[in-house]
Write an enzyme that holds these catalytic residues in place. Structure first.
Site, PDB file in Angstrom:
ATOM      1  N   ARG A 262       0.867  -1.166   0.000  1.00  0.00           N
ATOM      2  CA  ARG A 262       0.000   0.000   0.000  1.00  0.00           C
ATOM      3  C   ARG A 262       0.910   1.224   0.000  1.00  0.00           C
ATOM      4  O   ARG A 262       1.645   1.459   0.958  1.00  0.00           O
ATOM      5  CB  ARG A 262      -0.928  -0.024   1.218  1.00  0.00           C
ATOM      6  N   ASP A 264       1.678   4.933   0.382  1.00  0.00           N
ATOM      7  CA  ASP A 264       1.079   6.041   1.108  1.00  0.00           C
ATOM      8  C   ASP A 264       1.053   7.318   0.271  1.00  0.00           C
ATOM      9  O   ASP A 264       2.051   7.694  -0.356  1.00  0.00           O
ATOM     10  CB  ASP A 264       1.882   6.287   2.397  1.00  0.00           C
ATOM     11  N   ALA A 265      -0.089   7.996   0.266  1.00  0.00           N
ATOM     12  CA  ALA A 265      -0.254   9.350  -0.292  1.00  0.00           C
ATOM     13  C   ALA A 265       0.528   9.564  -1.586  1.00  0.00           C
ATOM     14  O   ALA A 265       1.386  10.439  -1.663  1.00  0.00           O
ATOM     15  CB  ALA A 265       0.153  10.387   0.756  1.00  0.00           C
ATOM     16  N   VAL A 266       0.197   8.795  -2.612  1.00  0.00           N
ATOM     17  CA  VAL A 266       0.950   8.902  -3.873  1.00  0.00           C
ATOM     18  C   VAL A 266       0.734  10.245  -4.554  1.00  0.00           C
ATOM     19  O   VAL A 266       1.535  10.647  -5.402  1.00  0.00           O
ATOM     20  CB  VAL A 266       0.583   7.753  -4.834  1.00  0.00           C
ATOM     21  N   HIS A 267      -0.328  10.960  -4.183  1.00  0.00           N
ATOM     22  CA  HIS A 267      -0.540  12.293  -4.751  1.00  0.00           C
ATOM     23  C   HIS A 267       0.563  13.263  -4.335  1.00  0.00           C
ATOM     24  O   HIS A 267       0.734  14.310  -4.967  1.00  0.00           O
ATOM     25  CB  HIS A 267      -1.902  12.843  -4.318  1.00  0.00           C
ATOM     26  N   GLU A 301      -2.732   4.982  -2.054  1.00  0.00           N
ATOM     27  CA  GLU A 301      -3.583   5.921  -1.334  1.00  0.00           C
ATOM     28  C   GLU A 301      -3.504   7.240  -2.077  1.00  0.00           C
ATOM     29  O   GLU A 301      -2.420   7.807  -2.234  1.00  0.00           O
ATOM     30  CB  GLU A 301      -3.120   6.128   0.114  1.00  0.00           C
ATOM     31  N   HIS A 330     -16.194   9.183   4.348  1.00  0.00           N
ATOM     32  CA  HIS A 330     -16.696  10.495   4.764  1.00  0.00           C
ATOM     33  C   HIS A 330     -18.220  10.561   4.641  1.00  0.00           C
ATOM     34  O   HIS A 330     -18.905  11.064   5.548  1.00  0.00           O
ATOM     35  CB  HIS A 330     -16.063  11.595   3.924  1.00  0.00           C
TER      36      HIS A 330
END
Length: 613
Positions: A262, A264-267, A301, A330
């Site tokens: 996984r 993390d925060a690929v953006h 992610e 959310h």
């Protein structure tokens, strides 16, 4: 360093050859002189190509301490496999191939069959170790879990950390059990039929113990991230940096037998080169899969609602196999009564949850009031197995000021309903550790830094973060040992009736999904969903071949009258969260006719099937 040609061993760090000699490799393209310091001796290294330095030696044995001396400065190995004295100490030699694996017959399960269980190695058990996790694996098997997801285990400062402050991406946290401990855990998981997912961080490196700039240009000032200068993936000398992280990916799959990563925060990965880092990773993983004839998955992610991350390479996508999708969470939380503050202000509850079931992305090219712009794109052709959903995870619990779990925020009935909303979806479900028995301990953000200035900055940063949510009260101190201790799971709760009942509920819910193909297939086109804002209810129709299922979800605090529409005349109940055996108020009728009005209890979940099995 030929592109997309995967070796049997790492091409950086310390590796052993068949004759027992070691080859030591360091990327230091700007250095004038590099030496290896081991056993009070200094060995000059030879500069080869592309900024790499190399040394063949028979002076290194497994367990030996070593450092590099780069232009007179001693530093640990950026590709260290073990840091026995912590992030500021010397590195230690590890022979990853010395472990005796017994999982030769293991084959990764299909991604669509993954039921994730996210856990933090340091707080999952009182021992806080990989061996402690092994002792609890039978619990996960009995629960129905198919994939264990570990929060990051790369070496971080001290012994208390979520793992996202790691500074040695190749070294396994010493306090958890080190490299061999992780190999034992993966071996034990495979023995029980469990896949292993590992969370890795390639968007930044932690601040304490970060010696990367002492060896090479690992960072660039072209871009900035929430953690400072971005990792250098497309600036001058970026080839060596890209190789470093690609080698990390390959190591986890090849040498630790991890089944999925996984990312993390690929953006926050800043790469505007012709071939994005994620594309390069995907290509090289495909080569590795062909070589070892095993299947590996890459999970991203991302908060961009951009399907290019999960679209195949053939469509010029980045090739990730799946992604976490926060928007489902959310919308679900707002349906359950979450106040519309911070990023929750973008979500309207039941209508957005309906859209999440149907479209995966809620913001798919529409205006976002929270972001003050049009946001996202469509993912209409991406199958359900590319999206991972949850009612809790480490971020959504731990990034609350007080770290409250669902058990502290919602009624028992609502907790059961939220879990059911996840498991009846066409997406891949995930639980957060302890959720299955209604764990009451919070999961707070914790650290164990040694730098006083950094400790103060982290404290102030947490306070500023919650200002956006207008949170009142004192923010728990991330550095305090008690903050960490309070996050440890209370396994003794399983001996108490209410918690035992909750565990059985989760077991039944997971069993329901596994048993019925209409619930476990990930074809989003074999599904229809509708919502009623006045009743705060949602009806989900799913089908597969001859099996039809209808799921009814009532998020209101009142009983509601609903009807099962459709051509099939008779329906049989197969699940009822309001049943007294789950400590619910009253059971719904077992058999109903189509269009017959029935009462669904407050905050409850009903499932009927037209195929009487």
């Amino acid at each position: 360093m030929t592109a997309y040609k995967v070796a049997l061993r790492r091409n950086i760090g310390v590796n052993f050859k068949e004759d027992g000699a070691a080859v030591v490799t360091l990327w230091a393209p700007l250095a004038k002189r590099v030496e290896l310091y081991v056993c009070a001796e200094v060995f000059p290294m030879t500069q080869i190509d592309a900024g790499y330095w190399e040394l063949y030696t028979d002076q290194l044995q497994s367990g030996a301490s070593y450092q590099f001396i780069v232009d007179g400065k001693a530093i640990p190995d950026p590709a260290s496999l073990e840091q026995p004295e912590g992030v500021h100490g010397p590195s230690a030699v590890v022979d990853l191939h010395a472990f005796e694996w017994t999982d030769a017959d293991w084959r990764n399960i299909p991604l669509g069959s993954y039921i994730f269980y996210e856990l933090h190695a340091g707080t999952f058990t009182p021992e806080g170790t990989f061996d402690g996790i092994i002792a609890k694996l039978d619990h996960l098997v009995e629960l129905g879990i198919t994939a264990v997801e570990l929060m990051p285990v790369a070496q971080f400062p001290g012994e208390r950390n979520w793992g996202y402050d790691g500074v040695f991406p190749f070294a396994v946290q010493q306090s958890y059990g080190g490299a061999e401990g992780l190999q034992r855990l993966v071996n034990a998981c495979h023995k029980r039929g469990l896949a292993v997912v590992l969370d890795v961080v390639y968007n930044h490196l932690g601040p304490e113990g970060n010696y990367f700039e002492s060896s090479g240009p690992y960072f660039t000032t072209k871009y900035h991230t929430p953690w400072g200068s971005a990792i250098n993936f497309d600036d001058a000398w970026s080839d060596g940096v890209r190789n470093f992280f690609v080698e990390n990916v390959l190591m986890w799959f090849r040498d630790f037998h991890i089944d999925a990563l996984r990312l993390d925060a690929v953006h926050a990965i800043k790469d505007f080169g012709a071939v994005h880092l994620l594309q390069q990773i995907k290509k090289e993983v495909e080569v590795l899969m062909n070589q070892c004839r095993r299947k590996f998955y890459l999970i991203a992610e991302s908060d961009l609602n951009d399907p290019k991350y999960i679209n195949p390479l053939s469509e010029n996508g980045y090739g990730m196999d799946a992604q976490w999708i926060d928007e489902f969470h959310h919308a679900l939380r707002v349906c359950a009564g979450e106040p519309p503050r911070g990023y929750y202000s973008d979500f309207s509850g039941i209508t957005h949850l309906e859209k999440a079931y149907r479209n995966a992305y809620i913001y798919d090219g529409i205006y976002s009031p929270h972001r003050l712009k049009i946001f996202g794109s469509h993912a209409d052709e991406n199958p359900g197995q590319q999206f991972i959903v949850f009612s809790q995870n480490h971020d959504q619990v731990g990034n609350r000021m007080l770290g409250e779990r669902g058990s502290q925020l919602y009624s028992n009935e609502m907790q059961k309903l939220m879990a059911a909303a996840v498991f009846c979806s066409p997406f891949l479900p995930m639980l957060f550790m302890g959720e299955e028995w209604g764990e009451t301990n919070p999961f707070l953000f914790f650290t164990s830094h040694s730098d006083p200035e950094l400790i103060a900055n982290v404290r102030e940063g947490r306070k500023a973060e919650f200002a956006a949510f207008h949170a009142k009260g004192e923010v728990p101190d991330p550095q305090a040992d008690d903050t960490f201790r309070r996050a440890v799971l209370q396994w003794e709760l399983l001996d108490k009736e209410g918690h035992q009942q909750r565990l059985k509920y989760y077991q039944a819910l997971i069993s329901l999904r596994k048993k019925h193909t209409a619930m476990n297939n990930n074809d989003r086109k074999q599904m229809d969903v509708s919502s009623d804002t006045g009743k705060n209810c949602l009806i989900l129709h799913r089908w597969d071949d001859a099996e039809y299922i209808v799921c009814m979800l009532n998020f209101s605090i009142d009983p509601q009258h609903l009807r099962i529409s459709g051509e099939r005349p008779y329906w049989k109940k197969i699940f009822d969260s309001a049943d007294p055996r789950w400590n619910g108020p009253v059971s719904a009728p077992v058999l109903v006719d189509a269009l017959q009005s029935l009462i669904i209890q407050p905050e409850s979940f009903l499932v009927y099937t037209s195929k009487h099995v």
